[in-house]
Design a protein around this motif. Sequence first.
Motif, short mmCIF file in Angstrom:
data_model
loop_
_atom_site.label_atom_id
_atom_site.label_comp_id
_atom_site.label_asym_id
_atom_site.label_seq_id
_atom_site.Cartn_x
_atom_site.Cartn_y
_atom_site.Cartn_z
N ASN A 65 22.61 115.53 5.26
CA ASN A 65 23.07 114.64 6.31
C ASN A 65 24.10 115.25 7.25
OD1 ASN A 65 23.04 111.89 7.40
ND2 ASN A 65 25.13 111.74 6.62
N ALA A 119 18.39 108.00 -2.03
CA ALA A 119 17.80 106.94 -1.21
C ALA A 119 17.88 107.30 0.28
CB ALA A 119 18.53 105.62 -1.46
N ALA A 120 16.89 106.87 1.02
CA ALA A 120 16.86 107.13 2.46
C ALA A 120 18.09 106.54 3.15
CB ALA A 120 15.58 106.58 3.08
N ASP A 121 18.62 105.44 2.61
CA ASP A 121 19.79 104.80 3.23
C ASP A 121 21.10 105.18 2.52
OD1 ASP A 121 19.49 103.44 0.85
OD2 ASP A 121 19.48 101.45 1.75
N PRO A 159 16.32 109.02 8.46
CA PRO A 159 16.78 108.97 7.07
C PRO A 159 15.59 109.14 6.11
CG PRO A 159 17.70 107.15 8.33
CD PRO A 159 16.68 107.83 9.21
N GLY A 160 15.82 109.88 5.04
CA GLY A 160 14.78 110.09 4.04
C GLY A 160 13.84 111.25 4.35
N TRP A 161 14.14 112.04 5.39
CA TRP A 161 13.26 113.15 5.76
C TRP A 161 13.00 114.07 4.57
CZ3 TRP A 161 14.94 117.98 4.79
CH2 TRP A 161 16.32 118.19 4.73
N TRP A 162 13.95 114.16 3.65
CA TRP A 162 13.89 115.08 2.51
C TRP A 162 12.85 114.69 1.47
CZ3 TRP A 162 18.08 112.28 4.14
CH2 TRP A 162 18.37 111.12 3.43
N GLU A 163 12.42 113.43 1.46
CA GLU A 163 11.47 112.96 0.45
C GLU A 163 10.13 113.69 0.52
OE1 GLU A 163 11.45 108.75 1.08
OE2 GLU A 163 13.43 108.51 0.15
#
Length: 154
Positions: free
Chosen positions: A29, A120-122, A141-145
Amino acid sequence: MEAATENAASSTASQKYYFCLANADFMLNDENNEHFPEVLRERRRFYRETNKDQDFWVVPNPAFLDAMPDVAKKVRQPCVAVVTTDEVWNNFVKLRLDRVYKGCVEGTAEECLAMKSPIAADAFPAPDTSKWTAPYAKYAPGWWEAFYPGNENA
């Protein structure tokens, strides 16, 4: 890709896995690492174009840290590791991210890519748009998943 080619993430053989580990907020982030998602996406694109099996993953709260309490103490939690079977690329990641802990662990893919809990994305506060100066929007948010083990085709 040949059907007989086995993906490293599903391998049951023991091998060395190299990692760069840092606090999740810093690695996923922080504005200073805004280039990092693009590095991962471009590497994945290159691998697909050259029919090479992916050998790198984002592993949140890696389970292998349980066996490394001294290392775990050095990193603020929650944490995340970029894990790879490519030592040279691991060195590249260390140079690009700078303030990360670099190491290696040996074991099966199941052991070395296991996560205790996802990020978590948030998990991080939304950026203050009045202070965002880049000419593009921050990554979603959550690009890493998409880079979690098992998501190689995402």
